[in-house]
Write an enzyme that holds these catalytic residues in place. Structure first.
Site, PDB file in Angstrom:
ATOM      1  N   ASP A  31     -26.658  52.048 -27.179  1.00  0.00           N
ATOM      2  CA  ASP A  31     -27.154  51.511 -28.446  1.00  0.00           C
ATOM      3  C   ASP A  31     -26.023  51.635 -29.471  1.00  0.00           C
ATOM      4  O   ASP A  31     -25.241  52.591 -29.437  1.00  0.00           O
ATOM      5  CB  ASP A  31     -28.381  52.312 -28.912  1.00  0.00           C
ATOM      6  CG  ASP A  31     -29.274  51.519 -29.854  1.00  0.00           C
ATOM      7  OD1 ASP A  31     -30.420  51.242 -29.494  1.00  0.00           O
ATOM      8  OD2 ASP A  31     -28.803  51.171 -30.969  1.00  0.00           O
ATOM      9  N   SER A  34     -27.133  49.815 -34.908  1.00  0.00           N
ATOM     10  CA  SER A  34     -27.101  48.861 -36.009  1.00  0.00           C
ATOM     11  C   SER A  34     -28.477  48.756 -36.657  1.00  0.00           C
ATOM     12  O   SER A  34     -28.588  48.388 -37.824  1.00  0.00           O
ATOM     13  CB  SER A  34     -26.632  47.487 -35.523  1.00  0.00           C
ATOM     14  OG  SER A  34     -27.428  47.052 -34.445  1.00  0.00           O
ATOM     15  N   SER A 124     -39.314  36.661 -26.232  1.00  0.00           N
ATOM     16  CA  SER A 124     -40.307  36.680 -27.303  1.00  0.00           C
ATOM     17  C   SER A 124     -41.199  35.461 -27.212  1.00  0.00           C
ATOM     18  O   SER A 124     -40.756  34.372 -26.818  1.00  0.00           O
ATOM     19  CB  SER A 124     -39.571  36.654 -28.642  1.00  0.00           C
ATOM     20  OG  SER A 124     -40.469  36.341 -29.678  1.00  0.00           O
ATOM     21  N   ALA A 125     -42.439  35.623 -27.638  1.00  0.00           N
ATOM     22  CA  ALA A 125     -43.363  34.495 -27.715  1.00  0.00           C
ATOM     23  C   ALA A 125     -42.891  33.439 -28.705  1.00  0.00           C
ATOM     24  O   ALA A 125     -43.418  32.326 -28.720  1.00  0.00           O
ATOM     25  CB  ALA A 125     -44.744  34.997 -28.112  1.00  0.00           C
ATOM     26  N   THR A 126     -41.897  33.780 -29.489  1.00  0.00           N
ATOM     27  CA  THR A 126     -41.343  32.802 -30.424  1.00  0.00           C
ATOM     28  C   THR A 126     -40.820  31.565 -29.685  1.00  0.00           C
ATOM     29  O   THR A 126     -40.760  30.479 -30.271  1.00  0.00           O
ATOM     30  CB  THR A 126     -40.238  33.464 -31.290  1.00  0.00           C
ATOM     31  OG1 THR A 126     -39.958  32.629 -32.399  1.00  0.00           O
ATOM     32  CG2 THR A 126     -38.972  33.721 -30.516  1.00  0.00           C
ATOM     33  N   TYR A 148     -32.784  33.164 -34.625  1.00  0.00           N
ATOM     34  CA  TYR A 148     -33.194  34.324 -33.809  1.00  0.00           C
ATOM     35  C   TYR A 148     -33.941  33.841 -32.562  1.00  0.00           C
ATOM     36  O   TYR A 148     -33.627  34.232 -31.430  1.00  0.00           O
ATOM     37  CB  TYR A 148     -34.090  35.274 -34.626  1.00  0.00           C
ATOM     38  CG  TYR A 148     -35.003  36.091 -33.772  1.00  0.00           C
ATOM     39  CD1 TYR A 148     -34.512  37.156 -33.030  1.00  0.00           C
ATOM     40  CD2 TYR A 148     -36.363  35.770 -33.653  1.00  0.00           C
ATOM     41  CE1 TYR A 148     -35.351  37.879 -32.193  1.00  0.00           C
ATOM     42  CE2 TYR A 148     -37.201  36.490 -32.833  1.00  0.00           C
ATOM     43  CZ  TYR A 148     -36.700  37.545 -32.097  1.00  0.00           C
ATOM     44  OH  TYR A 148     -37.530  38.238 -31.269  1.00  0.00           O
ATOM     45  N   LYS A 152     -33.097  33.802 -28.191  1.00  0.00           N
ATOM     46  CA  LYS A 152     -33.978  34.210 -27.080  1.00  0.00           C
ATOM     47  C   LYS A 152     -34.108  33.067 -26.067  1.00  0.00           C
ATOM     48  O   LYS A 152     -34.022  33.275 -24.857  1.00  0.00           O
ATOM     49  CB  LYS A 152     -35.362  34.616 -27.599  1.00  0.00           C
ATOM     50  CG  LYS A 152     -35.378  35.860 -28.459  1.00  0.00           C
ATOM     51  CD  LYS A 152     -34.972  37.109 -27.684  1.00  0.00           C
ATOM     52  CE  LYS A 152     -35.017  38.364 -28.530  1.00  0.00           C
ATOM     53  NZ  LYS A 152     -34.373  39.517 -27.868  1.00  0.00           N
ATOM     54  N   ASN A 197     -40.169  42.968 -42.446  1.00  0.00           N
ATOM     55  CA  ASN A 197     -40.503  41.552 -42.348  1.00  0.00           C
ATOM     56  C   ASN A 197     -41.865  41.366 -41.686  1.00  0.00           C
ATOM     57  O   ASN A 197     -42.526  40.359 -41.891  1.00  0.00           O
ATOM     58  CB  ASN A 197     -39.480  40.825 -41.463  1.00  0.00           C
ATOM     59  CG  ASN A 197     -38.085  40.892 -42.041  1.00  0.00           C
ATOM     60  OD1 ASN A 197     -37.876  40.475 -43.167  1.00  0.00           O
ATOM     61  ND2 ASN A 197     -37.148  41.435 -41.286  1.00  0.00           N
ATOM     62  N   LEU A 199     -45.792  42.338 -40.256  1.00  0.00           N
ATOM     63  CA  LEU A 199     -47.034  42.742 -40.910  1.00  0.00           C
ATOM     64  C   LEU A 199     -47.312  44.248 -40.824  1.00  0.00           C
ATOM     65  O   LEU A 199     -47.553  44.887 -41.851  1.00  0.00           O
ATOM     66  CB  LEU A 199     -48.197  41.937 -40.305  1.00  0.00           C
ATOM     67  CG  LEU A 199     -49.587  42.266 -40.831  1.00  0.00           C
ATOM     68  CD1 LEU A 199     -49.672  42.056 -42.333  1.00  0.00           C
ATOM     69  CD2 LEU A 199     -50.640  41.414 -40.112  1.00  0.00           C
ATOM     70  N   GLY A 293     -42.167  28.384 -41.461  1.00  0.00           N
ATOM     71  CA  GLY A 293     -41.959  28.583 -40.024  1.00  0.00           C
ATOM     72  C   GLY A 293     -43.096  29.282 -39.304  1.00  0.00           C
ATOM     73  O   GLY A 293     -43.083  29.379 -38.079  1.00  0.00           O
TER      74      GLY A 293
END
Ligand code: UFG
Length: 336
Positions: A31, A34, A124-126, A148, A152, A197, A199, A293
């Site tokens: 790691d 960052s 990611s589900a994005t 971002y 992915k 960012n 919830l 978005g």
């Protein structure tokens, strides 16, 4: 034989390291801190009573990364390391493409050189974009709305191409829905270094008094109460999904994508109310404009992970809000 965990000090990475150690895997964490703190490593040791190898290094430094491959007998990589702030990625796309894409290519080149061809990747589900209809299935066409998300999607494609080029590769692409919650010990959890960012970390910072009120981004979506619906998954269930995916890649070849979610949708206001009820705290909020978005609804079809990974979630929304709050109230300033 060891498992290399990139980004193992991060939110999902640290919970996965705990589950790996519990299952007696030999773990190596790399790691660059960052977006994480050294203290998390002590906490992992405290929870598990076990030790593991650790390197502070960025994936962009090929020489430094190569030392890890030289000094250890690595069998598989679980690759979490990457920048993840959607808004920042819109402002600084090159930062995201350099770190996430070049970091992954550097890692994959070394995996090839050292014949380590088992990979579990944090997707990611994005990648389901704006145009698919819920529940999202792994076979749906992919698209993204920000750099971002595009990193992915591109990394999924790179891994796909590599697995076509070299049949010895074995890869699981894990498409996470919305991870929240924390380890039940309250020792590790999500610790955003900037204004949150997402919830749940925002909500817990309101609950602990660090922020005045939650902004709910829109209440006129086509959802039961008008607020956005997401598939929240407890981070410990998610971590366990990585163990199942790891077992799968260690015993097969080829590449598969898996949704890791509960299959259930929860609205922003549902989550706020459940948090208040379960934890006995008030969350002041106001409805504001929708966030650019955002989609109305996102939740998973979880049948593939259930069938092929023999995995499904066990923890409920009540467990998630309780453990998120337990982490935040015990660590009002995160790991500091
Ligand atoms: N929301 C608010 N107020 C906030 C933050 C969020 O109302 O302060 C709402 C959003 O509009 C959305 C829901 O809460 O309806 C969840 O938002 P998050 O930012 O927590 O999560 P997203 O679903 O937007 O994004 C998350 C991850 C991404 C990932 C994506 C995949 O942050 O990394 O899920 O679906 F790509």
């Amino acid at each position: 034989m060891s498992i290399l965990i990139t980004g193992g000090a991060g939110y999902i990475g640290s919970h996965t390291v705990v589950e790996l150690l519990k299952k007696n895997f030999e773990v190596i964490v790399v790691d660059d801190f960052s977006n994480s703190k050294h203290e998390v490593l002590n906490r992992i040791k405290k929870i598990t009573g076990k030790s593991f190898t650790f390197y502070e290094e960025t994936l962009l430094n090929k020489e430094g990364l190569e030392n890890i491959f030289k000094e250890n007998n690595i069998e598989a990589v679980i690759h979490f390391a990457g920048y993840k702030a959607v808004g920042e990625s819109v402002e600084k796309p090159l930062k995201y493409y350099r770190n996430n894409i070049i970091g992954t290519i550097t890692l994959m080149e070394l995996m090839n050189e050292y014949a380590v061809k088992n990979m579990v990747f944090s997707s990611s589900a994005t990648v389901y974009g704006m145009n698919n209809v819920v529940p999202f299935k792994e076979t749906m066409p992919l698209s993204t709305t920000n750099p971002y998300g595009t990193t992915k999607m591109f990394i999924e494609q790179i891994l796909q191409d590599q697995s076509i080029a070299d049949k010895d590769w074995s890869t699981a692409l894990l498409r996470y829905f919305n991870p929240i919650g924390a380890h039940e010990s309250g020792l590790i959890g999500e610790d955003p270094s900037e204004v949150p960012n997402n919830l749940m970390p925002y909500l817990t910072q309101v609950a602990v008094g660090k922020r005045a009120k939650l902004s709910v981004f829109g209440d006129t979506y086509k959802t039961p109460d008008g607020t956005g619906v997401r598939d929240y998954i407890h981070v410990v269930d998610l971590a366990k999904g990585h163990i199942q995916a790891l077992e799968k890649v260690l015993h097969s070849t080829g590449i598969e994508a898996y949704n890791l979610g509960t299959g259930k949708g929860t609205s922003v206001l549902d989550l706020v109310r459940t948090f208040e009820k379960e934890n006995g705290v008030d969350i002041p909020y106001e409805i504001v404009e929708p966030r650019a978005g955002d989609i109305a609804s996102s939740y998973a079809d979880v049948s593939k992970a259930k069938e092929e990974l023999n995995w499904e979630t066990k923890l409920t929304i009540d467990d998630m809000v309780r453990d998120s709050w337990n982490w935040q109230k015990n660590n009002p300033n995160g790991y500091e």
